[in-house]
Design a protein around this motif. Sequence first.
Motif, PDB file in Angstrom:
ATOM      1  N   ASP A 194      -6.169   8.786  -6.001  1.00 58.29           N
ATOM      2  CA  ASP A 194      -5.623   8.868  -7.351  1.00 58.29           C
ATOM      3  C   ASP A 194      -4.234   8.237  -7.388  1.00 58.29           C
ATOM      4  O   ASP A 194      -3.244   8.856  -7.010  1.00 58.29           O
ATOM      5  CB  ASP A 194      -5.556  10.336  -7.805  1.00 58.29           C
ATOM      6  N   LEU A 195      -4.172   6.976  -7.831  1.00 55.78           N
ATOM      7  CA  LEU A 195      -2.900   6.282  -8.009  1.00 55.78           C
ATOM      8  C   LEU A 195      -2.460   6.438  -9.460  1.00 55.78           C
ATOM      9  O   LEU A 195      -3.294   6.439 -10.369  1.00 55.78           O
ATOM     10  CB  LEU A 195      -3.029   4.797  -7.656  1.00 55.78           C
ATOM     11  N   ASP A 196      -1.173   6.549  -9.681  1.00 56.33           N
ATOM     12  CA  ASP A 196      -0.649   6.763 -11.034  1.00 56.33           C
ATOM     13  C   ASP A 196       0.331   5.656 -11.389  1.00 56.33           C
ATOM     14  O   ASP A 196       1.328   5.437 -10.688  1.00 56.33           O
ATOM     15  CB  ASP A 196       0.046   8.125 -11.139  1.00 56.33           C
ATOM     16  N   LEU A 197       0.059   4.971 -12.488  1.00 58.33           N
ATOM     17  CA  LEU A 197       0.895   3.883 -12.971  1.00 58.33           C
ATOM     18  C   LEU A 197       1.849   4.385 -14.052  1.00 58.33           C
ATOM     19  O   LEU A 197       1.425   5.042 -15.011  1.00 58.33           O
ATOM     20  CB  LEU A 197       0.023   2.766 -13.547  1.00 58.33           C
ATOM     21  N   THR A 198       3.136   4.078 -13.903  1.00 62.36           N
ATOM     22  CA  THR A 198       4.120   4.372 -14.940  1.00 62.36           C
ATOM     23  C   THR A 198       5.044   3.163 -15.082  1.00 62.36           C
ATOM     24  O   THR A 198       5.260   2.410 -14.132  1.00 62.36           O
ATOM     25  CB  THR A 198       4.984   5.611 -14.618  1.00 62.36           C
ATOM     26  N   VAL A 199       5.563   2.977 -16.282  1.00 60.12           N
ATOM     27  CA  VAL A 199       6.539   1.919 -16.549  1.00 60.12           C
ATOM     28  C   VAL A 199       7.782   2.589 -17.120  1.00 60.12           C
ATOM     29  O   VAL A 199       7.704   3.330 -18.104  1.00 60.12           O
ATOM     30  CB  VAL A 199       5.994   0.886 -17.546  1.00 60.12           C
ATOM     31  N   ASN A 216       0.846  -1.188   0.000  1.00 65.43           N
ATOM     32  CA  ASN A 216       0.000   0.000   0.000  1.00 65.43           C
ATOM     33  C   ASN A 216       0.882   1.238   0.000  1.00 65.43           C
ATOM     34  O   ASN A 216       2.078   1.180   0.320  1.00 65.43           O
ATOM     35  CB  ASN A 216      -0.950   0.005   1.202  1.00 65.43           C
ATOM     36  N   VAL A 217       0.281   2.339  -0.363  1.00 63.70           N
ATOM     37  CA  VAL A 217       1.001   3.611  -0.402  1.00 63.70           C
ATOM     38  C   VAL A 217       0.187   4.669   0.338  1.00 63.70           C
ATOM     39  O   VAL A 217      -1.041   4.630   0.362  1.00 63.70           O
ATOM     40  CB  VAL A 217       1.259   4.080  -1.852  1.00 63.70           C
ATOM     41  N   ASP A 218       0.902   5.594   0.939  1.00 62.41           N
ATOM     42  CA  ASP A 218       0.283   6.757   1.552  1.00 62.41           C
ATOM     43  C   ASP A 218       0.429   7.947   0.608  1.00 62.41           C
ATOM     44  O   ASP A 218       0.972   7.825  -0.495  1.00 62.41           O
ATOM     45  CB  ASP A 218       0.946   7.055   2.902  1.00 62.41           C
ATOM     46  N   GLN A 219      -0.049   9.095   1.043  1.00 66.40           N
ATOM     47  CA  GLN A 219       0.017  10.301   0.223  1.00 66.40           C
ATOM     48  C   GLN A 219       1.453  10.571  -0.236  1.00 66.40           C
ATOM     49  O   GLN A 219       2.388  10.605   0.572  1.00 66.40           O
ATOM     50  CB  GLN A 219      -0.507  11.502   1.021  1.00 66.40           C
TER      51      GLN A 219
END
Length: 333
Positions: free
Chosen positions: A283-288, A239-242
């Motif tokens: 709002d989660l942001d996916l990048t590769v 999990n991730v926080d702000q």
Amino acid sequence: MNAYTTTSRDMDRYAYDHQDFLILVAAGNSGSAGFYTIGSPATAKNILSVGASMTNAFGLADDTSGPFCGSVGSCTSYFVDMAANLASFSSLGPTFDERMKPDIVAPGFYVSSAYSSSNPSQQTCAVEAKAGTSMATPVTAGSAALVRQYFVDFEGIIPMAALIRAAIIHSATPLSDPDWTRNFGNDYIQLNGYPDTNQGYGLVSLQNVLTFEDSPFDMRYFGACSGDCEEDDFEDMPNVDQDDVFEETFNMATNGGYPLIVTLVWHEPASSSYVSGTALINDLDLTVEAADGTVFLPISPNYDTGAPTTGVNRLDTAEKVLIPAGSIEWGTE
């Protein structure tokens, strides 16, 4: 119709509180009225919203009284690829706040379904040809059940509902409406083989995601627990926080001519019913990022017929990065 209703809120709340429970909802059969026709509760964030595609020649020929063709032979000789067409009635997106719905499509025109008797005391095993997103949804539910069984039987883990939803979205192949000029598909838009807010990410095809010993590609995943899982075990997932960043590194040995696809799905708290702004909360942001520093961003929701753009997605609880074969140097992280 196209609103985040109390039912949408309740489904999101239940899905968030029960992370192992996947809810599927038919998108609706109002596509002939145009865009923004997704029905509630298919507007919910944590559910899998299902639109309807056409079926193959065998399915369409089941409807012997239908207007298209009365036999498999006449179907296949006239139409190019019926299964690659969107059903004309399948409700179109986007949602009121521009989110991508439906998420995917599955065969819903025609599908052989149970033909019940009007006499409650009569037993029957008869079937009949049915059409609707309510046909496409149980097709997808069966696919979701197979995905869960795959993770349990072959991987030895209990998948979160978000992982099953991710696998379904990951597997999807966009439709192209090859028979649109022959009055198949929706009159408002001809699909062109790209994800958009009318078909979502496309037609479910589990052979694109589930891997076995002879599979030409590999699958990596997160979002599961091993052994005898309890509800609280899912809270121990990454999990991730702000403003946090969660990173994973993979060594890609070979591509075998296949693209690299990365899909992120998460379940989040319900929004207020009939929210007027964006329903998204987290709002989660996916990048590769490739070894040479090239950054690939997710497909952006699009409701026109042009090729989709890529960019940061501020709307949806599902994001998908698609990197065509040959776009990165394989054999490096």
